[in-house]
Design a protein around this motif. Structure first.
Motif, PDB file in Angstrom:
ATOM      1  N   VAL A  65      50.961  53.554  58.207  1.00 58.99           N
ATOM      2  CA  VAL A  65      49.521  53.574  58.434  1.00 58.99           C
ATOM      3  C   VAL A  65      49.093  52.246  59.052  1.00 58.99           C
ATOM      4  O   VAL A  65      49.737  51.216  58.845  1.00 58.99           O
ATOM      5  N   TYR A  66      48.034  52.298  59.808  1.00 60.34           N
ATOM      6  CA  TYR A  66      47.422  51.109  60.390  1.00 60.34           C
ATOM      7  C   TYR A  66      46.018  50.995  59.810  1.00 60.34           C
ATOM      8  O   TYR A  66      45.214  51.917  59.948  1.00 60.34           O
ATOM      9  N   ILE A  67      45.743  49.879  59.171  1.00 62.02           N
ATOM     10  CA  ILE A  67      44.403  49.600  58.648  1.00 62.02           C
ATOM     11  C   ILE A  67      43.669  48.811  59.720  1.00 62.02           C
ATOM     12  O   ILE A  67      44.126  47.740  60.134  1.00 62.02           O
ATOM     13  N   GLU A  68      42.553  49.336  60.165  1.00 58.34           N
ATOM     14  CA  GLU A  68      41.787  48.693  61.236  1.00 58.34           C
ATOM     15  C   GLU A  68      40.729  47.762  60.630  1.00 58.34           C
ATOM     16  O   GLU A  68      39.954  48.176  59.781  1.00 58.34           O
ATOM     17  N   THR A  69      40.726  46.515  61.064  1.00 60.14           N
ATOM     18  CA  THR A  69      39.802  45.523  60.508  1.00 60.14           C
ATOM     19  C   THR A  69      38.489  45.431  61.269  1.00 60.14           C
ATOM     20  O   THR A  69      37.515  44.877  60.756  1.00 60.14           O
ATOM     21  N   ALA A  70      38.462  45.958  62.504  1.00 56.86           N
ATOM     22  CA  ALA A  70      37.289  45.756  63.346  1.00 56.86           C
ATOM     23  C   ALA A  70      37.155  46.848  64.398  1.00 56.86           C
ATOM     24  O   ALA A  70      38.115  47.538  64.724  1.00 56.86           O
ATOM     25  N   ALA A  71      35.941  46.963  64.902  1.00 59.17           N
ATOM     26  CA  ALA A  71      35.654  47.847  66.033  1.00 59.17           C
ATOM     27  C   ALA A  71      35.058  46.986  67.142  1.00 59.17           C
ATOM     28  O   ALA A  71      34.440  45.943  66.877  1.00 59.17           O
ATOM     29  N   GLU A  79      33.374  43.433  62.299  1.00 60.06           N
ATOM     30  CA  GLU A  79      34.448  43.474  61.311  1.00 60.06           C
ATOM     31  C   GLU A  79      33.974  44.210  60.067  1.00 60.06           C
ATOM     32  O   GLU A  79      32.810  44.128  59.693  1.00 60.06           O
ATOM     33  N   THR A  80      34.901  44.909  59.434  1.00 64.70           N
ATOM     34  CA  THR A  80      34.576  45.613  58.211  1.00 64.70           C
ATOM     35  C   THR A  80      34.422  44.624  57.059  1.00 64.70           C
ATOM     36  O   THR A  80      35.051  43.573  57.049  1.00 64.70           O
ATOM     37  N   GLY A  81      33.619  45.010  56.076  1.00 69.89           N
ATOM     38  CA  GLY A  81      33.491  44.225  54.854  1.00 69.89           C
ATOM     39  C   GLY A  81      34.484  44.689  53.805  1.00 69.89           C
ATOM     40  O   GLY A  81      34.509  44.181  52.680  1.00 69.89           O
ATOM     41  N   PHE A  82      35.290  45.676  54.163  1.00 70.27           N
ATOM     42  CA  PHE A  82      36.286  46.235  53.247  1.00 70.27           C
ATOM     43  C   PHE A  82      37.429  45.240  53.092  1.00 70.27           C
ATOM     44  O   PHE A  82      37.817  44.584  54.054  1.00 70.27           O
ATOM     45  N   ASP A  83      37.977  45.131  51.902  1.00 72.13           N
ATOM     46  CA  ASP A  83      39.088  44.212  51.645  1.00 72.13           C
ATOM     47  C   ASP A  83      40.390  44.842  52.153  1.00 72.13           C
ATOM     48  O   ASP A  83      41.099  45.532  51.425  1.00 72.13           O
ATOM     49  N   CYS A  84      40.688  44.585  53.424  1.00 74.57           N
ATOM     50  CA  CYS A  84      41.849  45.202  54.070  1.00 74.57           C
ATOM     51  C   CYS A  84      43.168  44.689  53.499  1.00 74.57           C
ATOM     52  O   CYS A  84      44.150  45.425  53.450  1.00 74.57           O
ATOM     53  N   GLY A  85      43.206  43.446  53.062  1.00 72.66           N
ATOM     54  CA  GLY A  85      44.411  42.898  52.449  1.00 72.66           C
ATOM     55  C   GLY A  85      44.745  43.608  51.153  1.00 72.66           C
ATOM     56  O   GLY A  85      45.904  43.956  50.894  1.00 72.66           O
ATOM     57  N   ILE A 100      48.296  45.775  59.456  1.00 72.19           N
ATOM     58  CA  ILE A 100      46.896  45.396  59.632  1.00 72.19           C
ATOM     59  C   ILE A 100      46.688  45.289  61.137  1.00 72.19           C
ATOM     60  O   ILE A 100      47.441  44.600  61.827  1.00 72.19           O
ATOM     61  N   SER A 101      45.696  45.981  61.643  1.00 69.95           N
ATOM     62  CA  SER A 101      45.427  46.014  63.081  1.00 69.95           C
ATOM     63  C   SER A 101      44.003  45.525  63.339  1.00 69.95           C
ATOM     64  O   SER A 101      43.096  45.799  62.557  1.00 69.95           O
ATOM     65  N   HIS A 102      43.832  44.818  64.431  1.00 69.54           N
ATOM     66  CA  HIS A 102      42.509  44.316  64.801  1.00 69.54           C
ATOM     67  C   HIS A 102      41.981  45.033  66.044  1.00 69.54           C
ATOM     68  O   HIS A 102      41.069  44.564  66.701  1.00 69.54           O
ATOM     69  N   ASN A 103      42.585  46.199  66.338  1.00 69.76           N
ATOM     70  CA  ASN A 103      42.184  46.958  67.519  1.00 69.76           C
ATOM     71  C   ASN A 103      42.224  48.447  67.201  1.00 69.76           C
ATOM     72  O   ASN A 103      43.289  49.056  67.190  1.00 69.76           O
ATOM     73  N   ALA A 104      41.066  49.023  66.947  1.00 73.10           N
ATOM     74  CA  ALA A 104      40.969  50.440  66.572  1.00 73.10           C
ATOM     75  C   ALA A 104      41.125  51.377  67.764  1.00 73.10           C
ATOM     76  O   ALA A 104      40.938  52.581  67.637  1.00 73.10           O
ATOM     77  N   PHE A 131      38.656  52.066  58.487  1.00 74.61           N
ATOM     78  CA  PHE A 131      39.298  53.077  59.323  1.00 74.61           C
ATOM     79  C   PHE A 131      40.799  52.928  59.190  1.00 74.61           C
ATOM     80  O   PHE A 131      41.328  51.825  59.326  1.00 74.61           O
ATOM     81  N   VAL A 132      41.471  54.042  58.921  1.00 77.32           N
ATOM     82  CA  VAL A 132      42.918  54.041  58.756  1.00 77.32           C
ATOM     83  C   VAL A 132      43.532  55.036  59.738  1.00 77.32           C
ATOM     84  O   VAL A 132      43.173  56.209  59.753  1.00 77.32           O
ATOM     85  N   HIS A 133      44.442  54.525  60.571  1.00 78.95           N
ATOM     86  CA  HIS A 133      45.197  55.394  61.481  1.00 78.95           C
ATOM     87  C   HIS A 133      46.440  55.893  60.764  1.00 78.95           C
ATOM     88  O   HIS A 133      47.136  55.106  60.123  1.00 78.95           O
TER      89      HIS A 133
END
Length: 160
Positions: A65-71, A79-85, A100-104, A131-133
């Motif tokens: 899975v890829y966790i997206e940190t920003a759009a 950037e999301t306020g979600f705790d991606c870590g 962890i991805s910075h490109n959705a 957002f999770v890919h």
């Protein structure tokens, strides 16, 4: 008062199959950028959600899975306020490979994420959106196990 989670998925993709497999009611997006954004904003405007877990498929990945940190939009970044870590650690705890991805992306996934984050920010909502890919269905070796692991992660995050 319970935790309210909004799940989003795109029709006809592995993300829709994920929601079905886990028995999650969610917002199925019709793969129309403007309509997708309109439907998400309409749901968010209810103000009842604590979390939004948006899922989309990334065709070129397998069993991860890829966790997206920003759009991104026109040079701007939200950037999301979600705790991606913490979310990444939860996936690892389920023995899932995670990035962890910075490109959705540049299309539907990024567009829905951008519109959700923008609406949340502009309206001062307390909801946390991520957002999770996930891979396309054929790139997931054990779909049932994959879905159970994601369900466990979501429930753990929502209750922490």
């Amino acid at each position: 008062m319970g935790i309210n989670i909004l799940f989003t998925a795109f029709r006809g993709t592995s993300s829709e199959l994920l929601l079905e497999e886990n028995g999650w009611q969610g917002l199925l997006l019709p793969n129309d950028k403007e309509k997708d954004a309109e439907l998400l904003v309409q749901e968010l405007s209810s103000g009842i959600y604590n979390f939004v877990f948006s899922f989309g498929q990334k065709p070129n990945i397998k069993n991860k899975v890829y966790i997206e940190t920003a759009a991104r939009n026109a040079g701007e970044i939200l950037e999301t306020g979600f705790d991606c870590g913490k979310l990444a650690d939860a996936f690892r705890g389920e023995r899932m490979e995670v990035r962890i991805s910075h490109n959705a992306g540049t299309s539907f996934c990024n567009h829905i994420y951008w519109n959700g984050l923008k609406y949340i920010r502009e309206n001062g909502l307390k909801v946390k959106m991520v957002f999770v890919h996930i891979p396309i269905r054929k790139n997931i070796s054990d779909f049932g196990k994959f879905c159970v692991s994601i369900q466990s992660v979501v429930e753990g995050m929502a209750n922490s």
